[in-house]
Design an enzyme around this catalytic site. Structure first.
Site, PDB file in Angstrom:
ATOM      1  N   GLU A  94       8.837   3.637 -17.573  1.00  0.00           N
ATOM      2  CA  GLU A  94       8.217   2.625 -18.432  1.00  0.00           C
ATOM      3  C   GLU A  94       8.351   3.042 -19.877  1.00  0.00           C
ATOM      4  O   GLU A  94       8.314   2.203 -20.775  1.00  0.00           O
ATOM      5  CB  GLU A  94       6.728   2.476 -18.058  1.00  0.00           C
ATOM      6  CG  GLU A  94       5.983   1.361 -18.800  1.00  0.00           C
ATOM      7  CD  GLU A  94       5.468   1.772 -20.192  1.00  0.00           C
ATOM      8  OE1 GLU A  94       5.063   0.882 -20.934  1.00  0.00           O
ATOM      9  OE2 GLU A  94       5.470   2.975 -20.524  1.00  0.00           O
ATOM     10  N   CYS A 126       5.115   0.581 -13.681  1.00  0.00           N
ATOM     11  CA  CYS A 126       5.041   1.737 -12.775  1.00  0.00           C
ATOM     12  C   CYS A 126       5.813   1.537 -11.477  1.00  0.00           C
ATOM     13  O   CYS A 126       5.949   2.466 -10.685  1.00  0.00           O
ATOM     14  CB  CYS A 126       3.582   2.046 -12.441  1.00  0.00           C
ATOM     15  SG  CYS A 126       2.582   2.269 -13.895  1.00  0.00           S
ATOM     16  N   HIS A 248      -0.030   4.226  -5.740  1.00  0.00           N
ATOM     17  CA  HIS A 248       0.116   4.438  -7.184  1.00  0.00           C
ATOM     18  C   HIS A 248      -1.280   4.726  -7.745  1.00  0.00           C
ATOM     19  O   HIS A 248      -2.257   4.081  -7.357  1.00  0.00           O
ATOM     20  CB  HIS A 248       0.711   3.193  -7.837  1.00  0.00           C
ATOM     21  CG  HIS A 248       0.640   3.211  -9.325  1.00  0.00           C
ATOM     22  ND1 HIS A 248       1.125   4.264 -10.073  1.00  0.00           N
ATOM     23  CD2 HIS A 248       0.118   2.334 -10.219  1.00  0.00           C
ATOM     24  CE1 HIS A 248       0.921   4.024 -11.354  1.00  0.00           C
ATOM     25  NE2 HIS A 248       0.304   2.860 -11.476  1.00  0.00           N
TER      26      HIS A 248
END
Ligand code: CAA
Length: 404
Positions: A94, A126, A248
């Site tokens: 990112e 992400c 995540h």
């Protein structure tokens, strides 16, 4: 065989199991203890440790960035496996450092990969690391003789004094994708969920992300439940057929909230302890965006001794937003592979140099304050002890070098 089909393509083997052969981790030179940030901000440290589920975050040195961390993560893989079969390097991030040239090309050079390797950078917040994994699986399925080097590397930077500041971080995970994987075989079905939502984004003129933190929590949960439903519709496993969950982790509490919501949605019993082992490294590095879910995978493979043949569910979320839920089976023998450099991730985290809040704030400001334009010529101070450094900028071009 008809004319025009070369011997090389006609000799392709049939479908084979594909997945992750090996993985390795790197992070920034410095660490900021969230107790120190809490004291500076006049906040109860429990808000960070318990409320957000974070203990510290990595801060890159001035001569580190996504390229140096990513190449540092990939180096042990090249040392262990060589370059044979590698024809693709995918770099997910990112926090890219150039609008045109991919970080993959720079890492390719630093790692001494052959010229017969394609190099590409991928972006979707992400989620990019998982997009790279899925692309790599497709490349290997097409020709199982090939291997793909995936590098996920990010510096999560939010504004000083913002609510999101304690959820910053930095880290990189590199992994090799190939046929007959020795670590984790990825199963063919996955669940997907995409929705256009402004929960987190970073305009081209900003070095810090803009985030609607509360919206990002609901968008993340929506993406997990949507991905679960899609996976179920595609014949995915029942809840009781999943042995471990990995998510995540923008901050670990976010993953807990989502896991609880999934339990209610899927009618499964969940416990917060389900996720604790996978949180071990992320609690100490902070958010590493594209690398975060793979850092959770590294922690699980390093610290859970009962994974032979177990099914993992791996949920990736990228704000904006894309979610994907993959499943994989851990291969017997993973312990031997991960224990060869036993404790290396913990040692890497322990070896970081603590940074005081004032120094961290000055370093942070140097990325976004006056004179911080990344294309300005400069020499960077020599700070990192990693294998690669970002030496400076000449004629607008970033210069990198091997340190040892
Ligand atoms: N003891 C224990 N807990 C406490 C406490 C104390 N003394 N004080 C507060 N808490 C708890 C609160 O109750 C709350 O917990 P719950 O959410 O479970 O109720 C928690 O601590 C946080 O408190 P607040 O909500 O008051 O915190 P805040 O408003 O200051 O900020 C935040 C929280 C909104 C999450 C903020 O940190 C943020 O915006 N972080 C960034 C989020 C983010 O990264 N989103 C993107 C997600 S995806 C991604 O990673 C991006 C990508 O795709 C690249």
């Amino acid at each position: 065989m008809g004319g025009g089909v070369s011997e090389a393509t006609s000799a392709l083997p049939g479908p084979v199991p594909v997945g992750i052969l090996d993985l390795a981790v790197a992070t920034g030179h410095h660490v900021l203890d969230l107790d120190d940030l809490a004291a500076h901000n006049g906040v109860d440290p429990a808000k960070y440790h318990v409320g957000l589920g974070q203990d510290a975050f990595s801060v890159p040195a001035p001569d580190e960035d996504i390229v140096t961390m990513g190449a540092a993560a990939a180096l042990p893989l090249i040392e262990r496996h060589g370059v044979e079969g590698i024809r693709t390097v995918l770099f997910a991030t990112e926090s890219g450092v150039d609008q045109s040239k991919s970080a993959a090309v720079v890492a390719h050079g630093l790692l001494g990969l052959p010229s017969t390797v394609r190099a590409v950078e991928l972006k979707q917040a992400c989620y990019g690391g998982t997009a790279a994994l899925v692309a790599a699986l497709g490349i290997v399925a097409r020709d199982p003789r090939e291997r793909v080097l995936v590098i996920a590397s990010d510096v999560a930077r939010y504004d000083l004094d913002s609510a999101a500041e304690p959820t910053q971080g930095a880290g990189a995970v590199a992994f090799l994708v190939g046929a007959h994987p020795e670590l984790v075989e990825i199963e063919p079905a996955s669940g997907l969920f995409s929705a256009d939502v402004d929960d987190f984004w970073r305009p081209n003129d900003r070095s810090t992300a803009l985030v609607d933190g509360r919206l990002s929590v609901t968008a993340y949960v929506d993406a997990l439940l949507g991905s679960w439903d899609d996976l179920a519709a595609r014949g995915g496993p029942a809840p009781h057929e999943i042995d471990r969950w990995l998510h995540h982790q923008p901050f670990t509490k976010m993953a807990l909230k989502a896991h609880r919501a999934w339990g209610k949605h899927a009618g499964a019993e969940t416990s917060d302890d389900d996720l604790a082992t996978g949180f071990t490294y992320n609690r100490r590095t902070g958010n590493s965006y594209t690398a975060s879910v793979f850092l959770a995978l590294a922690a699980l493979l390093d610290l859970d001794d009962d994974l032979d043949g177990r099914r993992l569910a791996l949920f990736s979320y990228g704000s904006g937003s894309v979610g994907e839920l993959l499943t994989g089976i851990v291969k017997p023998g993973y312990r031997t592979l991960r224990r060869t450099d036993a404790g290396s991730v913990a040692a890497t985290l322990d070896a970081r140099t603590p940074i005081a809040v004032g120094d961290y704030r000055a370093l942070h400001a140097s990325h976004s304050g006056p004179g911080s334009a990344s294309s300005l010529d400069r020499e960077n101070p020599r700070v990192t002890t990693g294998p690669f450094r970002f030496a400076g900028v000449t004629g607008g071009a970033r210069r990198y070098e091997r340190t040892a």
